[in-house]
Every structure is written in C-alpha cells, then in structure tokens.
Motif scaffolding. Structure first.
Motif, PDB file in Angstrom:
ATOM      1  N   SER A   7       0.879  -1.175   0.106  1.00 18.00           N
ATOM      2  CA  SER A   7       0.045  -0.004  -0.043  1.00 18.00           C
ATOM      3  C   SER A   7       0.882   1.100  -0.046  1.00 18.00           C
ATOM      4  O   SER A   7       1.889   1.222   0.514  1.00 18.00           O
ATOM      5  N   SER A   8       0.315   2.394  -0.419  1.00 12.88           N
ATOM      6  CA  SER A   8       1.050   3.457  -0.196  1.00 12.88           C
ATOM      7  C   SER A   8       1.290   4.107   0.917  1.00 12.88           C
ATOM      8  O   SER A   8       2.406   4.461   1.455  1.00 12.88           O
ATOM      9  N   ARG A   9       0.491   3.653   2.058  1.00 16.23           N
ATOM     10  CA  ARG A   9       0.925   3.810   3.275  1.00 16.23           C
ATOM     11  C   ARG A   9       2.169   3.107   3.883  1.00 16.23           C
ATOM     12  O   ARG A   9       2.835   3.627   4.531  1.00 16.23           O
ATOM     13  N   ALA A  10       2.295   1.796   3.473  1.00 17.70           N
ATOM     14  CA  ALA A  10       3.122   1.057   3.817  1.00 17.70           C
ATOM     15  C   ALA A  10       4.670   1.589   3.192  1.00 17.70           C
ATOM     16  O   ALA A  10       5.546   1.606   3.862  1.00 17.70           O
ATOM     17  N   PHE A  11       4.514   1.750   1.989  1.00 14.29           N
ATOM     18  CA  PHE A  11       5.584   2.555   1.160  1.00 14.29           C
ATOM     19  C   PHE A  11       6.126   3.735   1.823  1.00 14.29           C
ATOM     20  O   PHE A  11       7.304   3.836   2.297  1.00 14.29           O
ATOM     21  N   ALA A  12       5.162   4.554   2.402  1.00 13.53           N
ATOM     22  CA  ALA A  12       5.740   5.775   3.092  1.00 13.53           C
ATOM     23  C   ALA A  12       6.411   5.527   4.262  1.00 13.53           C
ATOM     24  O   ALA A  12       7.295   6.041   4.672  1.00 13.53           O
ATOM     25  N   ALA A  13       5.953   4.318   4.941  1.00 17.57           N
ATOM     26  CA  ALA A  13       6.414   3.781   6.314  1.00 17.57           C
ATOM     27  C   ALA A  13       8.113   3.446   6.086  1.00 17.57           C
ATOM     28  O   ALA A  13       8.835   3.471   7.081  1.00 17.57           O
TER      29      ALA A  13
END
Length: 270
Positions: free
Chosen positions: A263-269
């Motif tokens: 997910s984009s959220r995981a990528f940002a993390a």
C-alpha cells in the motif's frame, strides 16, 4: 494469489475481488485491532475502496501481472470480500486449499460458484477442505494466518484466535510444510490477528517485525529460519508494522522481474 507453472515461486497472476460492498466489519474488529471505523457514509467508503481497487488492478496489469477480476455479490453481505486470500490458497501442484474462518460473517465469501470457477480456471487437481474445523472453533485464515516460504516449504504462523495449532498441523501434513509457530505481544488485549501483518517472505528477502514476537528465543528462531533459507532480513519497527509495512506481497511480472506490492501507506513507512 495464483501460482502458475513457472521456475519462480512468486505468482505472476492474482485474483482480485472488487470491493463493491466493502465496509467496517464489527465482528472482525474484535480481534483485528488495526481496523478503524470511518465517519464517512457507507456508500462513500465503498466507492473509495472500489477506486483504490481499480487503481491497483491497473497498476498491476501495467507492471506485467495478470489480474483475474471477480465481482462481489450484494447478498449475503460480505464487507471483507476484498481479502479472498483468507479463505483459499492455490499451489503449483494443482492443490486448492479452503480454510476455516474465525469471523462467521466472512464464511459466505466461499461462494460455491466461485470455487467451481477457480477449479476450472486453474485446472485444480486436488481440494484440501479444512472448513469443517469451524464447527470445533478452530481456525486458520489462509495466507493471512500463514506466511509461506514455498521453496523450503516452511509455514510461519503467529498464534491468535484466527490461527489454531491443530488446523496448522493438518495443513502441514496435507501440504508437506514444516510449521514455525510463535506468539506475538498482545496489544489491546489481543495478539496480532494475522501473521502477514507481522512479516512477508519473498524469494530472497523477508520483511519482518521481530519486535512484535513476544519471546526473545522465538525472535531468534524465526530469524535463524529465515537466514537458513537464504533470506536477507529487512527488519521493521512496530510503528512501521502498524503502517502495514510488513503486509507485502512479492509477485513476478511477465518479463520475469520481481515486484514487491504494498500500500502507499506501507511505502511511506519505509
């Protein structure tokens, strides 16, 4: 996910269920402490989920991954139908496994017509049906409960109400896997609800939140198992895990290149 005949053990095709009726599942939220209720109207939430689903399907196709799209059905209402990996898995020897689900409202996702379609489309030769374990209150929710290292046939599993030792033993015998089982540190009164939130295993690397594993000895065992199978460990923090940085899937594109999907959220993390 669907594993076609390929020298790689990473799938080059995925089945995706369109989340037309996606929404908050009160029953699932009891053990899934990551689930959050949105204030937006249900129709708005479902529409946003469908838009995200469509963008992902198009991105996967553009990256050379075959997408097998399936529509959800209005009845019986199944707000989590977008996660079919919890009720079935496929294996390159032609086996289809059907899993016992802890959340009763999710069991109708195992639609007979869809199962028949999977058997025809994937030329399934054997069905391992574990769903009768539901009657005994014993569950194993597919590749949510299991993170499979397919080359070495190791099944990593974090115990929870959704991941029961006895069903895991049956899976291991039927599929020829060796189980590596561990406990996670409870938060909000519950352990991590699915193993694939804690870790992901690719062909040569593994992403894992070792700090989420309760016992230091179990942390060492899991890390040793991953290194023994030739995997480079990419450690993530509990904060990164909470952003779903451990909830990844490795796929292979049509040109043979490996892809980590997140997910984009995981990528940002990261």
């Amino acid at each position: 996910s669907v594993n076609p005949a390929h020298s790689s053990l990473s799938a080059s095709a995925v089945l995706m269920v369109r989340p037309t009726y996606f929404g908050f599942n009160d029953e699932a939220a009891i053990s899934n402490t990551h689930q959050q209720r949105l204030s937006a109207p249900a129709a708005t939430v479902a529409a946003r989920a469908c838009a995200e689903w469509q963008a992902l399907a198009e991105l996967l196709a553009a990256s050379g991954v075959t997408v097998l799209a399936v529509d959800d059905e209005p009845a019986p209402h199944a707000p989590d139908a977008v996660f079919p990996n919890n009720w079935f898995s496929t294996h390159r020897d032609g086996t289809l496994v059907l899993y016992p689900m802890a959340v009763a409202s999710r069991r109708p996702e195992r639609r007979p017509g869809l199962i028949d379609w999977l058997q025809r489309e994937l030329r399934i030769r054997r069905v391992v049906d574990l769903t009768a374990c539901e009657a005994a209150g014993q569950y194993l929710e597919g590749t949510g409960s299991l993170v499979l290292e397919r080359r070495g046939r190791v099944a990593y599993a974090a115990r929870s109400v959704r991941t029961h030792d006895s069903v895991l033993r049956r899976f291991s015998v039927e599929l020829g896997y060796r189980a590596v089982v561990f406990d996670t540190t409870p938060r909000g009164g519950h352990p991590e609800y699915h193993t694939n939130v804690v870790m992901a295993v690719g062909e040569s690397a593994a992403v894992i939140c070792l700090d989420a594993i309760r016992e230091a000895s179990a942390q060492e065992q899991v890390a040793a198992e991953l290194r023994a199978s030739g995997h480079r460990i990419i450690p993530i923090s509990v904060e990164q895990m909470d952003a779903f940085a451990g909830n990844l899937l490795q796929l292979r594109s049509a040109d043979g290149s490996l892809l980590w999907v997140m997910s984009s959220r995981a990528f940002a993390a990261f």
